[in-house]
Scaffold this active site. Structure first.
Site, PDB file in Angstrom:
ATOM      1  N   GLU A  55       3.264  -7.539  10.774  1.00  0.00           N
ATOM      2  CA  GLU A  55       4.363  -6.773  11.030  1.00  0.00           C
ATOM      3  C   GLU A  55       4.286  -6.572  12.500  1.00  0.00           C
ATOM      4  O   GLU A  55       5.402  -6.734  13.310  1.00  0.00           O
ATOM      5  CB  GLU A  55       4.841  -6.063  10.276  1.00  0.00           C
ATOM      6  CG  GLU A  55       5.794  -7.215   9.003  1.00  0.00           C
ATOM      7  CD  GLU A  55       6.316  -6.559   7.570  1.00  0.00           C
ATOM      8  OE1 GLU A  55       7.124  -6.955   7.252  1.00  0.00           O
ATOM      9  OE2 GLU A  55       5.795  -5.864   7.455  1.00  0.00           O
TER      10      GLU A  55
ATOM     11  N   GLY B 147       1.932  -5.105   7.264  1.00  0.00           N
ATOM     12  CA  GLY B 147       2.299  -4.411   7.819  1.00  0.00           C
ATOM     13  C   GLY B 147       1.350  -4.635   9.438  1.00  0.00           C
ATOM     14  O   GLY B 147       2.600  -4.669  10.147  1.00  0.00           O
TER      15      GLY B 147
ATOM     16  N   GLU C  83       2.146  -9.568   1.078  1.00  0.00           N
ATOM     17  CA  GLU C  83       2.031  -8.891  -0.315  1.00  0.00           C
ATOM     18  C   GLU C  83       2.890  -8.504  -1.440  1.00  0.00           C
ATOM     19  O   GLU C  83       2.615  -8.577  -1.712  1.00  0.00           O
ATOM     20  CB  GLU C  83       3.443  -7.998   0.945  1.00  0.00           C
ATOM     21  CG  GLU C  83       3.236  -7.066   1.890  1.00  0.00           C
ATOM     22  CD  GLU C  83       2.764  -7.544   3.082  1.00  0.00           C
ATOM     23  OE1 GLU C  83       3.028  -7.363   3.787  1.00  0.00           O
ATOM     24  OE2 GLU C  83       3.184  -8.318   3.339  1.00  0.00           O
TER      25      GLU C  83
ATOM     26  N   ALA D 279      -0.035  -2.175   5.129  1.00  0.00           N
ATOM     27  CA  ALA D 279       0.266  -0.736   4.632  1.00  0.00           C
ATOM     28  C   ALA D 279      -1.058   0.024   4.508  1.00  0.00           C
ATOM     29  O   ALA D 279      -2.194  -0.170   4.040  1.00  0.00           O
ATOM     30  CB  ALA D 279       0.877  -1.230   3.933  1.00  0.00           C
TER      31      ALA D 279
END
Length: 693
Positions: free
Chosen positions: A108, A105, A128, A65
């Site tokens: 993901e 992310g 994370e 992210a």
């Protein structure tokens, strides 16, 4: 080629659409990237292609992210779930082509492709937890469906970057492709999917690996127990575990996602993640020295000299041998040299996953000597001798005469004046402090001490070298104790005063342990040894340490210190120590008083913050965040509290700290005198985080 937006293009390779993302430096999932991916997959899904490949330009796949956007208001854009749903519901196979890292992310996103291919050098993970978070875009629900519950627990709570070959063995990667030929390999795999009519695998619908854990709560109980010490104080590991439990126990994928979303938002808005995200940037900022440009020429360090083969000298030497730099270690006597080299060998042999061949290679880079003249061709010499100014000056006088022009002369002093040490040389510009923390082969922090005349290229070289040997460096100016020990002295003083007013050592230690430190000051003293620097002949029984040492209570090594210890070195409160403390209090004519945990914490922590303000006021640290980097890496300050200066802002800022310091000053004297800058910050309504040295 169709340009979707400034970072995304759509091209056709035969019957396969290729979406290429190019958003330097790491293709982070900013709003612009999400928009580009959403529109790219929308266009590719509507085209007459047979399959879609997602690939990234630059050095990496999507590395995660965009942390800078966390908590910040932004313009409306495609959400990450929008992108993921577009991928997962594509009417044709979607293949993620991974190189570099697919983290957070990024992974993901890749988990919403129907298949994943990767080059062997790639790494995948959900890190994370290091930011006090959990994967908030379905990662907690999809990963255990792919790799199984036990593997997902380990990966998510450690944040480990899993090498592609291991990822393939776990089922996280479907095929490894040749290094340097990722696009060709991904296209070939896509065409194979079409030719073989492979199913469009939606991980969200595959519960096989979850079923194996259903009705087995012991999997989670045992994992928590095994990692209790490592997870102590942190909120994020437990939240990650609860999400995986939800994946196993929820009636549907969407129900598990709802648990993930709730726990993610709890972490995201909490103080721990704010602290850990702050620290993430603080550590990276510490390497930047405003008046030392990034392009400052560096001095070449091909060979290092270390004076002293004791605990510090040996540990320092290992750092350089670990990265292939030869080291000359000089000692005064052969037995001390032999002992030091033997200890280094034992350290290597005892390290986890020790490889005898690697040990031999590293030991071959270490040359022992009894002659300081063997430093003559070294590019950097670090002394790790006794902490006395006369000894340091004698050493640097000799080094000045022996070492070649341009060699960096460094002191490992933890307290002494670098300028005074440099004054005995004809090259003060080449002198710097490199304060390693014990054990030097383990501890991450390196305080780099800039003297008044230290050359900029010496500073730049030291900072870059720190990174090469795996250290986190913070620059400090010359003052007693520099950043870390100067602030520590405030805590130590108050800890000693507290036990002479009625608190017991185990009370103080418990409060600081519960705050998040690995151990309190008295347990730490017992571990190090109470007799460090204590001379029996000079002892007059004037201090508690005198009394303990005279009774041969010198710490863990003698089975007793502030605490009593059993044969396994487990501590328990000591009646001897309690009686000795009460005897000292009685001599003052005062009675011991009940001291609250709140007072113990505030008296140990607030003077440290006040001293941090003074350090910045004097320009001895560049930024408040540098002080926090020192304390997190060198002194065990819990990263989920950000560091002393961040913590000061967290609990109310300068106004709150000033109020308490004044309150304590009124009753306990000028040890609590507020820094002038603290008064100014409080008056102006500013934060500690605003401070620059």
């Amino acid at each position: 080629m169709t340009e979707i937006n400034s970072v995304t293009t759509l091209t056709r390779e035969g019957d396969v659409d290729v979406i290429t993302l190019n958003s330097p430096p790491v293709n982070a999932l900013s709003a612009n990237v999400r928009d580009g991916l959403f529109e790219g997959f929308k266009a590719a899904a509507a085209s007459d292609s047979k399959a879609i490949v997602l690939i990234c330009d630059g050095r990496t796949f999507i590395a995660g992210a965009d942390i800078s956007e966390f908590g910040a208001p932004g313009k409306p854009s495609a959400s990450l779930p929008d992108v993921q749903n577009m991928m997962e519901n594509s009417p044709k196979p979607v293949i993620a082509a991974i190189h570099g890292t697919a983290l957070g992310g990024g992974l993901e996103v890749a988990l919403c492709a129907h298949y994943r291919v990767a080059v062997p050098s790639a790494k995948l993970g959900l890190p994370e937890v290091a930011l006090g978070l959990l994967p908030g875009a379905g990662g907690t629900q999809r990963l255990p469906r792919v790799v199984g519950v036990e593997n997902a627990l380990e990966m998510m709570t450690s944040g480990r970057h899993v090498p592609a070959k291991e990822a393939a063995s776990l089922g996280l990667v479907d095929e490894l492709v040749e290094e340097g030929k990722l696009k060709e390999g991904a296209l070939a795999f896509a065409r194979k999917c079409v030719a073989e009519n492979k199913p469009l695998v939606k991980i969200s619908e595959n519960n096989t690996k979850l079923e194996a854990a259903k009705g087995k709560p012991e999997i989670f109980a045992e994992f928590r127990k095994k990692n209790a010490r490592k997870f102590r104080g942190f909120d994020a590991p437990e939240a990650n575990i609860k999400c995986i439990e939800a994946a196993v126990n929820s009636a549907s994928f969407d129900e598990g996602l709802a648990v993930e979303r709730k726990l993610f938002m709890g972490l995201m808005t909490g103080s721990q993640s704010a602290a850990q995200r702050y620290y993430f940037f603080a550590e990276r900022t510490a390497a930047k020295i405003p008046d030392v440009p990034d392009d400052t020429p560096l001095r070449e360090i091909k060979k290092v000299g270390v004076l002293g083969a004791g605990t510090m000298g040996g540990g320092i030497s290992m750092n350089f041998a670990n990265v292939g730099i030869p080291v000359v270690i000089v000692e005064l006597k052969q037995d001390a040299l032999d002992r030091g080299l033997a200890t280094i060998r034992k350290n290597y042999e005892r390290s986890r996953g020790a490889d005898p061949a690697v040990t031999e290679k590293r030991m071959s880079l270490l040359t022992g000597s009894l002659d300081m003249n063997d430093f003559a061709d070294c590019d950097l010499i670090i002394e790790a001798v006794f902490e006395r100014m006369d000894i340091k000056k004698d050493v640097f006088t000799k080094l000045d005469a022996i070492c070649k022009p341009g060699a960096i002369l460094a002191s490992n002093t933890s307290y002494l004046n670098i300028d005074e040490i440099a004054s005995v040389t004809k090259r003060p510009q080449d002198v710097i402090g490199l304060h390693f923390f014990s054990p030097a082969n383990v501890m991450k922090l390196l305080e780099v001490i800039r003297g008044e005349k230290t050359a900029k290229d010496v500073i730049a070289t030291s900072m870059k070298l720190a990174k090469k040997i795996g250290k986190i460096a913070a620059l400090a100016g010359v003052c007693p104790g520099f950043i870390g020990n100067r602030m520590l002295s405030q805590r130590q003083r108050e800890a000693q005063k507290l036990i002479m007013e009625g608190a017991m050592p185990w009370d103080v230690d418990r409060v600081l342990y519960d705050f998040g430190f690995p151990m309190g000051p008295f347990a730490m003293s017992d571990l190090a040894g109470l007799d460090i620097g204590w001379v029996k002949e000079n002892s007059k029984g004037e201090t508690l340490r005198d009394v303990l040492c005279e009774a041969d209570r010198r710490g863990q090594k003698t089975g007793a210190g502030y605490y009593d210890y059993d044969e396994n070195r487990n501590a328990k409160p000591s009646e001897f120590t309690e009686n000795a403390i009460n005897a000292f209090i009685a001599k003052t004519g005062k009675n011991p008083r009940k001291i609250s945990d709140e007072e113990i914490l505030e008296r140990c922590i607030f003077p440290m913050i006040n001293e941090g303000v003074k350090i910045l006021e004097e320009g001895k640290a560049i930024r408040a965040s540098d002080i926090d980097v020192v304390w997190v890496n060198g002194y065990g300050w819990p990263v989920y509290r950000g560091g002393p200066m961040f913590y000061g802002d967290l609990i109310g800022g300068p106004a709150k700290v000033l109020e308490k310091m004044k309150e304590f000053q009124a009753t306990m004297g000028d040890d609590f005198k507020p820094a002038a800058l603290l008064e100014k910050l409080a008056a102006e309504g500013k934060k500690f985080g605003d401070l620059k040295g």
